[in-house]
Motif scaffolding. Structure first.
Motif, PDB file in Angstrom:
ATOM      1  N   LEU A 187       0.981  -0.862  -0.086  1.00  0.00           N
ATOM      2  CA  LEU A 187       0.732  -0.469   0.319  1.00  0.00           C
ATOM      3  C   LEU A 187       0.796   1.359   0.033  1.00  0.00           C
ATOM      4  O   LEU A 187       1.503   1.680   0.746  1.00  0.00           O
ATOM      5  CB  LEU A 187      -0.902   0.028   1.375  1.00  0.00           C
ATOM      6  N   PRO A 188       1.097   1.624  -0.875  1.00  0.00           N
ATOM      7  CA  PRO A 188       2.154   2.862  -0.988  1.00  0.00           C
ATOM      8  C   PRO A 188       1.656   4.215  -0.685  1.00  0.00           C
ATOM      9  O   PRO A 188       0.362   4.717  -0.490  1.00  0.00           O
ATOM     10  CB  PRO A 188       2.822   3.495  -2.380  1.00  0.00           C
ATOM     11  N   GLY A 189       2.793   5.345  -0.144  1.00  0.00           N
ATOM     12  CA  GLY A 189       2.498   5.860   0.716  1.00  0.00           C
ATOM     13  C   GLY A 189       3.236   6.024   2.367  1.00  0.00           C
ATOM     14  O   GLY A 189       2.605   4.918   2.362  1.00  0.00           O
ATOM     15  N   GLU A 190       3.801   7.251   2.597  1.00  0.00           N
ATOM     16  CA  GLU A 190       3.551   7.489   4.085  1.00  0.00           C
ATOM     17  C   GLU A 190       2.894   8.090   4.445  1.00  0.00           C
ATOM     18  O   GLU A 190       2.660   9.668   4.347  1.00  0.00           O
ATOM     19  CB  GLU A 190       5.058   8.406   3.643  1.00  0.00           C
ATOM     20  N   TRP A 191       2.439   6.844   5.480  1.00  0.00           N
ATOM     21  CA  TRP A 191       1.380   7.721   6.362  1.00  0.00           C
ATOM     22  C   TRP A 191       1.168   8.441   7.847  1.00  0.00           C
ATOM     23  O   TRP A 191       2.109   7.774   8.171  1.00  0.00           O
ATOM     24  CB  TRP A 191       0.245   6.430   6.982  1.00  0.00           C
ATOM     25  N   THR A 192       1.480   9.410   7.433  1.00  0.00           N
ATOM     26  CA  THR A 192       1.186  10.536   9.182  1.00  0.00           C
ATOM     27  C   THR A 192      -0.190  11.155   9.652  1.00  0.00           C
ATOM     28  O   THR A 192      -0.675  11.693   8.657  1.00  0.00           O
ATOM     29  CB  THR A 192       2.404  11.952   8.322  1.00  0.00           C
ATOM     30  N   PRO A 193      -0.154  10.911  11.007  1.00  0.00           N
ATOM     31  CA  PRO A 193      -1.359  10.683  11.915  1.00  0.00           C
ATOM     32  C   PRO A 193      -1.129  12.038  11.692  1.00  0.00           C
ATOM     33  O   PRO A 193      -0.219  12.839  12.084  1.00  0.00           O
ATOM     34  CB  PRO A 193      -2.105  10.209  12.518  1.00  0.00           C
ATOM     35  N   LEU A 261      -1.101  -3.094  13.793  1.00  0.00           N
ATOM     36  CA  LEU A 261      -1.314  -2.211  12.589  1.00  0.00           C
ATOM     37  C   LEU A 261      -0.322  -1.165  12.910  1.00  0.00           C
ATOM     38  O   LEU A 261      -0.021  -0.461  11.439  1.00  0.00           O
ATOM     39  CB  LEU A 261      -2.849  -2.122  13.206  1.00  0.00           C
ATOM     40  N   LEU A 262      -0.053  -0.866  14.125  1.00  0.00           N
ATOM     41  CA  LEU A 262       0.696   0.806  14.531  1.00  0.00           C
ATOM     42  C   LEU A 262       2.092   0.253  13.937  1.00  0.00           C
ATOM     43  O   LEU A 262       2.800   1.068  13.183  1.00  0.00           O
ATOM     44  CB  LEU A 262       0.504   0.947  15.410  1.00  0.00           C
ATOM     45  N   THR A 263       2.144  -0.608  14.320  1.00  0.00           N
ATOM     46  CA  THR A 263       3.720  -0.852  12.924  1.00  0.00           C
ATOM     47  C   THR A 263       4.069  -0.892  11.863  1.00  0.00           C
ATOM     48  O   THR A 263       4.507  -0.142  11.312  1.00  0.00           O
ATOM     49  CB  THR A 263       4.702  -1.765  13.728  1.00  0.00           C
ATOM     50  N   ALA A 264       2.683  -1.146  11.053  1.00  0.00           N
ATOM     51  CA  ALA A 264       3.048  -1.442   9.855  1.00  0.00           C
ATOM     52  C   ALA A 264       2.582   0.002   8.995  1.00  0.00           C
ATOM     53  O   ALA A 264       3.080   0.805   7.897  1.00  0.00           O
ATOM     54  CB  ALA A 264       1.556  -2.725   9.272  1.00  0.00           C
ATOM     55  N   ALA A 265       1.788   0.531   9.848  1.00  0.00           N
ATOM     56  CA  ALA A 265       0.779   1.371   9.124  1.00  0.00           C
ATOM     57  C   ALA A 265       2.022   3.028   8.905  1.00  0.00           C
ATOM     58  O   ALA A 265       1.939   3.745   8.453  1.00  0.00           O
ATOM     59  CB  ALA A 265      -0.150   1.828   9.966  1.00  0.00           C
ATOM     60  N   PHE A 266       2.703   3.311  10.431  1.00  0.00           N
ATOM     61  CA  PHE A 266       3.357   4.409  10.412  1.00  0.00           C
ATOM     62  C   PHE A 266       4.344   4.180  10.416  1.00  0.00           C
ATOM     63  O   PHE A 266       5.532   2.870  11.550  1.00  0.00           O
ATOM     64  CB  PHE A 266       3.650   5.262  11.612  1.00  0.00           C
ATOM     65  N   ARG A 267       5.397   4.860   9.410  1.00  0.00           N
ATOM     66  CA  ARG A 267       7.256   4.531  10.210  1.00  0.00           C
ATOM     67  C   ARG A 267       7.475   4.748  12.360  1.00  0.00           C
ATOM     68  O   ARG A 267       7.684   5.627  12.622  1.00  0.00           O
ATOM     69  CB  ARG A 267       8.061   6.180   9.566  1.00  0.00           C
ATOM     70  N   GLN A 268       8.461   3.849  11.948  1.00  0.00           N
ATOM     71  CA  GLN A 268       8.544   3.511  13.656  1.00  0.00           C
ATOM     72  C   GLN A 268       7.725   3.897  14.796  1.00  0.00           C
ATOM     73  O   GLN A 268       7.611   4.610  15.221  1.00  0.00           O
ATOM     74  CB  GLN A 268       9.831   5.113  13.754  1.00  0.00           C
ATOM     75  N   GLY A 269       6.344   3.720  13.700  1.00  0.00           N
ATOM     76  CA  GLY A 269       4.812   3.182  14.820  1.00  0.00           C
ATOM     77  C   GLY A 269       5.489   2.190  16.124  1.00  0.00           C
ATOM     78  O   GLY A 269       4.630   2.964  17.632  1.00  0.00           O
ATOM     79  N   PHE A 270       5.751   1.116  16.310  1.00  0.00           N
ATOM     80  CA  PHE A 270       6.321   0.217  17.408  1.00  0.00           C
ATOM     81  C   PHE A 270       7.415   1.345  18.797  1.00  0.00           C
ATOM     82  O   PHE A 270       6.711   1.616  19.827  1.00  0.00           O
ATOM     83  CB  PHE A 270       6.793  -0.438  17.117  1.00  0.00           C
ATOM     84  N   CYS A 271       8.098   2.090  18.416  1.00  0.00           N
ATOM     85  CA  CYS A 271       8.709   2.763  18.935  1.00  0.00           C
ATOM     86  C   CYS A 271       8.054   4.685  19.368  1.00  0.00           C
ATOM     87  O   CYS A 271       8.472   4.436  20.081  1.00  0.00           O
ATOM     88  CB  CYS A 271       9.863   3.230  18.332  1.00  0.00           C
ATOM     89  N   PRO A 315      14.039  10.341  11.111  1.00  0.00           N
ATOM     90  CA  PRO A 315      12.843   9.480  11.263  1.00  0.00           C
ATOM     91  C   PRO A 315      11.207   9.121  11.717  1.00  0.00           C
ATOM     92  O   PRO A 315      10.801   9.180  12.306  1.00  0.00           O
ATOM     93  CB  PRO A 315      13.658   7.888  11.351  1.00  0.00           C
ATOM     94  N   SER A 316      12.187  10.234  13.275  1.00  0.00           N
ATOM     95  CA  SER A 316      10.974  10.915  14.202  1.00  0.00           C
ATOM     96  C   SER A 316      10.071  12.275  14.467  1.00  0.00           C
ATOM     97  O   SER A 316       9.423  12.746  15.103  1.00  0.00           O
ATOM     98  CB  SER A 316      12.052  10.683  15.339  1.00  0.00           C
ATOM     99  N   ARG A 317      10.674  12.867  12.958  1.00  0.00           N
ATOM    100  CA  ARG A 317      10.036  14.036  12.240  1.00  0.00           C
ATOM    101  C   ARG A 317       9.855  15.116  12.641  1.00  0.00           C
ATOM    102  O   ARG A 317       9.707  15.950  13.120  1.00  0.00           O
ATOM    103  CB  ARG A 317       8.494  13.445  11.624  1.00  0.00           C
ATOM    104  N   ILE A 318      11.430  15.298  13.159  1.00  0.00           N
ATOM    105  CA  ILE A 318      11.500  16.539  14.142  1.00  0.00           C
ATOM    106  C   ILE A 318      12.338  17.214  13.562  1.00  0.00           C
ATOM    107  O   ILE A 318      12.864  17.823  12.774  1.00  0.00           O
ATOM    108  CB  ILE A 318      12.714  16.335  15.432  1.00  0.00           C
ATOM    109  N   GLN A 319      11.782  18.789  13.643  1.00  0.00           N
ATOM    110  CA  GLN A 319      11.877  19.648  12.738  1.00  0.00           C
ATOM    111  C   GLN A 319      13.292  20.646  13.363  1.00  0.00           C
ATOM    112  O   GLN A 319      13.813  21.402  13.736  1.00  0.00           O
ATOM    113  CB  GLN A 319      11.548  21.073  12.971  1.00  0.00           C
ATOM    114  N   SER A 328      14.213  16.343  21.772  1.00  0.00           N
ATOM    115  CA  SER A 328      13.058  15.704  21.610  1.00  0.00           C
ATOM    116  C   SER A 328      13.446  14.521  22.445  1.00  0.00           C
ATOM    117  O   SER A 328      13.745  13.508  22.352  1.00  0.00           O
ATOM    118  CB  SER A 328      12.867  15.723  20.337  1.00  0.00           C
ATOM    119  N   LEU A 329      11.664  14.732  22.910  1.00  0.00           N
ATOM    120  CA  LEU A 329      11.980  13.249  23.515  1.00  0.00           C
ATOM    121  C   LEU A 329      11.995  11.867  22.825  1.00  0.00           C
ATOM    122  O   LEU A 329      12.386  10.751  23.048  1.00  0.00           O
ATOM    123  CB  LEU A 329      10.460  12.605  24.737  1.00  0.00           C
TER     124      LEU A 329
END
Length: 405
Positions: A187-193, A261-271, A315-319, A328-329
């Motif tokens: 399912l291509p695409g990077e999903w960001t909540p 589900l969270l691990t597969a859906a989002f980058r570094q979802g489990f962490c 990968p943690s989406r930090i600016q 950042s935590l």
């Protein structure tokens, strides 16, 4: 100690020796090498000597076939990738060995493989209670000592280095990345909540951490700790943990499904959203002076360029491009931002306010804290291998469904 554990710990020692050899400078090189040699002579038993022979033979073979790159030729990301894949391989072999051990134990036959005690690292409650009993009463948990050692060395690593374990050593993080990549192909695409949902999801790991800390610090009174350590439930904690995920019920199935589900859906979802160890390391990591730091005067943005490659690589989406020091935590010091920076270490690096830390030395410190300290705990203190008798463990396995707090 199992052979797989011994080989892994030996690899950490060999890496430190190679690092010292590469950076050798006068007396410090000879002093460090002498300390390492003395520690090995004190700690090593037959299994560790055999593991040392295997590692040295493997390195000699790889060097002859030119498959082993020199440390100086590896950049930070390559060094991290090698480390993570080797540790994941080690954990995979440990999982197979532990599975065979439990299967043979369940058949009523003496296992021909020893129990890999490193599996106790997945018992944060046992580790927290063991560390608390040791610090407050001088009591050692005889049944899951590796859990105590794991919680201790992980906490020390976070206080000194921050949340580096998550990016460099954790096998679950790499397995989660593989699952996310598989989902991205299907399912291509990077999903960001959205931000509000991201905050709610991130709160999960701190809720789980709060529950674990409550049990480890408050639920069991000090006077009850010796009795709890002797209880059948505690002695079988590793088998209960395995049964929770491998003998699925409705509740454990839903929990496992949510994790996947969270691990597969989002980058570094489990962490990012679920790991209580990550939450604990993140909180302790607030105390370390070691940070990703940006030199504004050397950054391309100071010359008028609208560069944000470091932030896009994170990968943690930090600016990162908007910060002087990352507090950042979610920062794991993976150095992806440094690798993506066009000016590299000139503008962006990991370090304190006065000194930068090279990736190879960061890995060296991790090996010292997370591999050599457990090695010393095993060899000097005799505090690693579970003392639960085999016949008792076999009996507990037979009555496992009936065991409760």
């Amino acid at each position: 100690m199992s052979l797989i554990e011994a080989v892994t710990l030996t690899c950490g020692l060999i890496y430190l020796v190679l690092l010292q050899w590469q950076e050798r400078a006068g007396r410090s090189w000879y002093f460090s090498l002498s300390l390492l040699a003395a520690a090995w002579l004190v700690v090593a038993d037959v299994t560790l000597w055999f593991a040392l022979g295997l590692v040295v033979a493997a390195l000699a073979l790889l060097s002859r076939t030119r498959l082993l790159p020199l440390l100086g030729q590896l950049d930070g990301q390559s060094l991290r990738a090698w480390t993570r894949h080797l540790l994941l391989l080690s954990w995979g072999l440990v999982t197979v060995q532990y599975g065979l051990y439990i299967w043979q134990l369940g058949q009523g036959t003496p296992p021909w493989l020893v129990r890999p005690d490193v599996v106790d690292g997945f018992l944060p409650i046992a580790g927290g209670l063991g560390l608390r009993a040791w610090l407050s009463q001088g009591i050692m948990d005889p049944h899951h000592p590796a859990a105590t050692v794991t919680v201790l060395v992980l906490s020390l690593s976070a206080l000194l280095l921050g949340r580096v374990f998550c990016a460099w050593f954790c096998p679950l993080g790499l397995a989660g990345e593989w699952l996310h990549r598989l989902r991205s192909r299907l399912l291509p695409g990077e999903w960001t909540p959205p931000r509000w949902l991201d905050l709610i999801l991130r709160g999960q790991k701190f809720l789980v951490l709060g529950f674990l800390l409550f049990i480890a610090l408050l639920a069991v009174p000090d006077t009850a700790l010796p009795g709890y350590f002797a209880s059948p439930y505690h002695q079988a904690a590793d088998m209960k943990m395995g049964a929770f995920f491998f003998n699925l019920t409705l509740i454990s199935g839903l929990c496992l499904g949510w994790v996947l589900l969270l691990t597969a859906a989002f980058r570094q979802g489990f962490c990012r959203y679920l790991c209580p160890y990550g939450a604990w390391l993140a909180l302790l990591g607030l105390l370390t002076p070691l940070r990703i730091r940006r030199e504004p005067a050397r950054c391309l943005r100071s010359a008028g360029h609208d560069c944000d490659k470091c932030s896009r690589a994170c990968p943690s989406r930090i600016q990162v491009h908007q910060l002087i020091a990352v507090h950042s935590l979610e920062c794991t010091s993976c150095l992806s931002c440094v690798a993506a920076c066009p000016k590299r270490a000139d503008a962006l690096a990991l370090g304190t306010r006065r000194r930068r830390l090279m990736p190879r030395w960061l890995l060296g410190l991790l090996c010292l804290l997370l591999l050599i300290l457990p090695l010393l705990a095993y060899g000097v203190l005799g505090f690693w291998v579970s003392q639960t008798p085999l016949e008792v463990r076999g009996h507990l396995l037979q009555i496992l469904p009936q065991l409760s707090h």
